[in-house]
Write a protein that holds these residues in place. Structure first.
Motif, short mmCIF file in Angstrom:
data_model
loop_
_atom_site.label_atom_id
_atom_site.label_comp_id
_atom_site.label_asym_id
_atom_site.label_seq_id
_atom_site.Cartn_x
_atom_site.Cartn_y
_atom_site.Cartn_z
N HIS A 66 -2.38 2.00 -13.26
CA HIS A 66 -2.28 3.40 -12.85
C HIS A 66 -0.90 3.64 -12.24
N LEU A 67 -0.45 4.87 -12.38
CA LEU A 67 0.81 5.30 -11.79
C LEU A 67 0.53 6.45 -10.84
N VAL A 68 0.91 6.26 -9.57
CA VAL A 68 0.78 7.33 -8.58
C VAL A 68 2.15 8.00 -8.45
N VAL A 69 2.19 9.29 -8.69
CA VAL A 69 3.42 10.06 -8.62
C VAL A 69 3.40 10.86 -7.31
N LEU A 70 4.41 10.62 -6.48
CA LEU A 70 4.48 11.28 -5.17
C LEU A 70 5.81 12.00 -5.01
N VAL A 107 -1.45 8.25 2.87
CA VAL A 107 -0.12 8.79 2.54
C VAL A 107 0.43 9.53 3.76
N PRO A 108 1.62 9.16 4.24
CA PRO A 108 2.13 9.74 5.49
C PRO A 108 2.42 11.23 5.38
N ASP A 109 2.43 11.89 6.53
CA ASP A 109 2.86 13.28 6.58
C ASP A 109 4.27 13.39 6.02
N GLY A 110 4.51 14.49 5.34
CA GLY A 110 5.82 14.68 4.74
C GLY A 110 5.86 14.29 3.28
N PHE A 111 4.78 13.65 2.79
CA PHE A 111 4.70 13.28 1.38
C PHE A 111 3.40 13.80 0.78
N LYS A 112 3.40 13.98 -0.51
CA LYS A 112 2.20 14.47 -1.20
C LYS A 112 2.04 13.73 -2.52
N VAL A 113 0.80 13.60 -2.95
CA VAL A 113 0.50 13.01 -4.25
C VAL A 113 0.53 14.12 -5.30
N SER A 142 0.85 -1.19 0.00
CA SER A 142 0.00 0.00 0.00
C SER A 142 0.89 1.24 0.00
N LEU A 143 0.32 2.37 -0.42
CA LEU A 143 1.08 3.62 -0.42
C LEU A 143 1.58 3.93 0.98
N ALA A 144 0.74 3.71 1.99
CA ALA A 144 1.13 3.99 3.37
C ALA A 144 2.34 3.15 3.77
N TRP A 197 8.08 2.35 4.96
CA TRP A 197 9.27 1.51 4.92
C TRP A 197 10.42 2.14 4.14
N GLY A 198 10.09 2.79 3.02
CA GLY A 198 11.14 3.25 2.12
C GLY A 198 11.21 4.74 1.87
N GLY A 199 10.37 5.51 2.56
CA GLY A 199 10.34 6.94 2.30
C GLY A 199 11.67 7.64 2.55
N HIS A 200 12.50 7.07 3.45
CA HIS A 200 13.80 7.68 3.75
C HIS A 200 14.75 7.65 2.55
#
Length: 212
Positions: A203-207, A180-186, A147-149, A154-157
């Motif tokens: 679909h492609l989600v660009v964040l 979508v966690p704080d600190g990131f945006k779609v 999931s996006l969350a 796990w890998g946002g760093h």
């Protein structure tokens, strides 16, 4: 065994339908990758897709469909499995430093053989959980990984401050957006038309990082 010329025609027509212009050597190298994956798959069960023509559609063209969105000098492909989309992207747009990440030892052994036999410069594979990987990347890709969350937790760093995260999904993940966690945006959700997939949704989600 499907005739390689038929697979080449299918691949070339798909690349044209995607509107892509690839290096001259890309098509034969993509076919070499497909053949290697098909050969290893018999023993290692790397993918549930076994028909060569299906591999062209569901692995190669599906991966190449996000190429127009890829940017930057470095890319991390999380939960890459047998190298998707990382290896097709490396072949289609060489010159980028690419890290392929998977926790499955069999798949990483295949990745290292693919990197060696296909002579993929600047590409390396690591067997690790995503949260253990270090570094910062201009582009992060993840194909049906989580999931996006979860993937961002796990890998946002790994995402550079001005980097772009490309999350490949089937149907539009509208129900995942609130997670979508704080600190990131779609930044956008794009419908991908993968040649040969018919009615199957992609679909492609660009964040990106919030504030950039």
């Amino acid at each position: 065994m499907t005739d390689r010329r038929a697979l080449q025609t299918q691949l070339e027509q798909g690349i044209d339908a995607l509107g892509l212009s690839l290096p001259a050597e890309a098509v034969p190298r993509l076919l070499d990758y497909q053949a290697l994956l098909e050969r290893w798959n018999g023993t290692y069960n790397l993918t549930a897709i076994r028909a060569p023509g299906e591999m062209i559609t569901r692995h190669l063209l599906d991966s190449l469909a996000i190429l127009p969105f890829v940017q930057g000098a470095s890319l991390a492909d999380l939960g890459t499995g047998p190298g998707l989309p990382g290896i097709p992207l490396a072949i289609a747009a060489p010159g980028r430093q690419i890290l392929l990440v998977d926790s499955n030892g069999k798949k990483v052994r295949f990745l290292r053989e693919a990197i060696r036999s296909l002579k993929l410069e600047g590409v390396r594979a690591v067997q690790a959980r995503v949260e253990e990987v270090e570094g910062e990347f201009d582009c992060v890709t993840a194909r049906a990984f989580a999931s996006l969350a979860d993937m961002l937790a796990w890998g946002g760093h790994l995402l550079a401050p001005q980097g772009i995260w490309l999350a490949m999904k089937g149907k539009s993940p509208d129900e995942e957006l609130p997670g979508v966690p704080d600190g990131f945006k779609v930044n956008g959700i794009h419908t991908l038309n993968v040649p040969g997939l018919g009615a199957a949704e992609r679909h492609l989600v660009v964040l990106g990082r919030a504030g950039w």
